[in-house]
Scaffold this active site. Sequence first.
Site, PDB file in Angstrom:
ATOM      1  N   GLU A  54       4.721 -15.536 -55.762  1.00  0.00           N
ATOM      2  CA  GLU A  54       4.894 -16.489 -54.668  1.00  0.00           C
ATOM      3  C   GLU A  54       3.788 -16.423 -53.635  1.00  0.00           C
ATOM      4  OE1 GLU A  54       6.395 -18.874 -51.369  1.00  0.00           O
ATOM      5  OE2 GLU A  54       5.807 -16.796 -51.211  1.00  0.00           O
ATOM      6  N   ASP A  55       3.392 -15.198 -53.275  1.00  0.00           N
ATOM      7  CA  ASP A  55       2.321 -15.097 -52.285  1.00  0.00           C
ATOM      8  C   ASP A  55       1.255 -14.118 -52.783  1.00  0.00           C
ATOM      9  OD1 ASP A  55       0.915 -15.716 -50.034  1.00  0.00           O
ATOM     10  OD2 ASP A  55       2.236 -14.676 -48.621  1.00  0.00           O
ATOM     11  N   HIS A 113       8.915 -12.094 -50.467  1.00  0.00           N
ATOM     12  CA  HIS A 113       8.532 -13.502 -50.271  1.00  0.00           C
ATOM     13  C   HIS A 113       7.096 -13.489 -49.724  1.00  0.00           C
ATOM     14  CE1 HIS A 113      10.383 -17.601 -48.763  1.00  0.00           C
ATOM     15  NE2 HIS A 113       9.295 -17.774 -49.473  1.00  0.00           N
ATOM     16  N   ILE A 115       3.660 -12.377 -47.857  1.00  0.00           N
ATOM     17  CA  ILE A 115       3.048 -11.071 -47.577  1.00  0.00           C
ATOM     18  C   ILE A 115       1.795 -11.244 -46.720  1.00  0.00           C
ATOM     19  CG2 ILE A 115       3.921  -9.919 -49.660  1.00  0.00           C
ATOM     20  CD1 ILE A 115       1.184 -10.343 -50.961  1.00  0.00           C
ATOM     21  N   HIS A 133      14.151 -10.468 -48.619  1.00  0.00           N
ATOM     22  CA  HIS A 133      15.458 -11.133 -48.500  1.00  0.00           C
ATOM     23  C   HIS A 133      16.515 -10.397 -49.317  1.00  0.00           C
ATOM     24  CE1 HIS A 133      13.452 -14.595 -46.724  1.00  0.00           C
ATOM     25  NE2 HIS A 133      12.732 -14.796 -47.807  1.00  0.00           N
ATOM     26  N   ASN A 167       9.932 -17.015 -43.796  1.00  0.00           N
ATOM     27  CA  ASN A 167       9.299 -17.454 -45.043  1.00  0.00           C
ATOM     28  C   ASN A 167       7.990 -16.701 -45.245  1.00  0.00           C
ATOM     29  OD1 ASN A 167       7.431 -19.183 -46.685  1.00  0.00           O
ATOM     30  ND2 ASN A 167       9.267 -20.452 -46.849  1.00  0.00           N
ATOM     31  N   ASP A 168       7.154 -16.669 -44.196  1.00  0.00           N
ATOM     32  CA  ASP A 168       5.832 -16.041 -44.338  1.00  0.00           C
ATOM     33  C   ASP A 168       5.425 -15.385 -43.020  1.00  0.00           C
ATOM     34  OD1 ASP A 168       3.498 -15.333 -45.665  1.00  0.00           O
ATOM     35  OD2 ASP A 168       2.477 -17.219 -45.212  1.00  0.00           O
ATOM     36  N   ASN A 223       6.369 -23.156 -43.146  1.00  0.00           N
ATOM     37  CA  ASN A 223       6.204 -22.396 -44.389  1.00  0.00           C
ATOM     38  C   ASN A 223       5.073 -21.374 -44.253  1.00  0.00           C
ATOM     39  OD1 ASN A 223       5.881 -21.760 -47.246  1.00  0.00           O
ATOM     40  ND2 ASN A 223       7.250 -23.446 -47.600  1.00  0.00           N
ATOM     41  N   ASP A 268       2.536 -25.045 -49.337  1.00  0.00           N
ATOM     42  CA  ASP A 268       3.392 -23.873 -49.184  1.00  0.00           C
ATOM     43  C   ASP A 268       2.609 -22.773 -48.449  1.00  0.00           C
ATOM     44  OD1 ASP A 268       4.969 -21.570 -49.858  1.00  0.00           O
ATOM     45  OD2 ASP A 268       5.863 -22.620 -51.538  1.00  0.00           O
ATOM     46  N   ASN A 269       1.948 -21.871 -49.147  1.00  0.00           N
ATOM     47  CA  ASN A 269       1.201 -20.814 -48.457  1.00  0.00           C
ATOM     48  C   ASN A 269      -0.229 -21.233 -48.137  1.00  0.00           C
ATOM     49  OD1 ASN A 269       2.975 -18.415 -48.216  1.00  0.00           O
ATOM     50  ND2 ASN A 269       3.193 -18.758 -50.418  1.00  0.00           N
TER      51      ASN A 269
END
Length: 355
Positions: A54-55, A113, A115, A133, A167-168, A223, A268-269
């Site tokens: 994800e990240d 999630h 980082i 989470h 989220n981030d 996000n 998103d990221n």
Amino acid sequence: MGKFAIISIAIAALSVLLGERVLNISKRHLIFREVGNKHLPNCVALKNIEHGSEDITIVGDGLAFISGGLKFPGFPSSGEPGKIYTLDLKDPNLKPVELRMPRNFDLESFNPHGISVYTDPSDGTVYLFVVNHPQFGSQIEIFKYVADGSSLVHIKTIKHELLHSVNDIVAVGVESFYATNDHYFNNNLLKTLEIVLLMPWTNVVFYSPKEVKVVSDGYHFANGINMSPDQRYIYVANILNHSVNVLEKKKDNTLTPIKSMPLGSLCDNVEVDPETGDLWLGCHINSKKLFLFDPKDPPGSEVIRIQNILSDEPVVTQVYTDDGNVLMGSSVATVYGGKLLIGTVFHKALCCDLK
Ligand SMILES: *[C@@H]1O[C@H](CO)[C@@H](O)[C@H](O)[C@H]1NC(C)=O
Ligand SMILES: *[C@@H]1O[C@H](CO)[C@@H](O)[C@H](O)[C@H]1NC(C)=O
């Protein structure tokens, strides 16, 4: 007018309103959007990463940190605990290494999630900040990275009522960071409702041991978050507004909005190239395909680069797209040494040559 006429008009008006609402929701989630393929040369999937990346964030010397195995309501999941990997981008084998987790840490419920990495200028210690989470809760873990032995040492867990749906994060000190909340409510049912209510109710929080405060709000699902190389600007992906926002960081850690850049995609990221200052975004093409996952009609992937974001004429380039047959649900993109590394919410991670 008779009673019936009034009722008919009321029903007609309500239908129009409802129709408009449905149309608004469709637009926010880009549910009709499709893209073709725009591929890059020499793409390879990273070994051993099948359940999300994800990240991803890269530290100066080409070492990438990857968070894998995110469990998020609505997304497919392996059922296994989350993992953190490193990848040495200077090594042509491109083999991720799973970091050994500390014994005093609850690994079973680890659900990583966003980082961020912070290198302490006083002694070179590398700290890894991870949004976690457990049981779908929200907390921040700070680890120390030990290169020798490829392991993490747990420093502390941070929980705070303002950090309720993180989220981030972007770390700005050994124990301080900015974090995005992607929901307003804490309750899972209300969280789902928020996706269709479309209220701009989410925010950015500054955290330090001395002070915790909301520093920016009015986002439609805040996000990814990151910082310019000179540390003067913060970038926030406002995913359901299809934009990325630029904010100026003040001495008291508050943020002043500078501009909002429309991107036409669900980004998103945000990663930032330390040399050029370019923003790299992993984006979703269509959120319906992501949230209502169907392997026969998979969600696609898109990578966007923004050059000169602070100037009057920023350049937005779509660098990579895929219809989901190669890479599903890209959530992050970052570059090092002519290579583009793309991570996904629950699928593989891809490394391509930029030219
Ligand atoms: C739909 O969106 C438009 C523009 O954002 C807004 O003015 C309108 O009130 C919305 N309608 C409904 C029914 O949500
Ligand atoms: C949402 O996007 C619009 C259009 O790009 C922009 O004008 C507005 O400032 C954005 N709002 C926020 C809160 O980012």
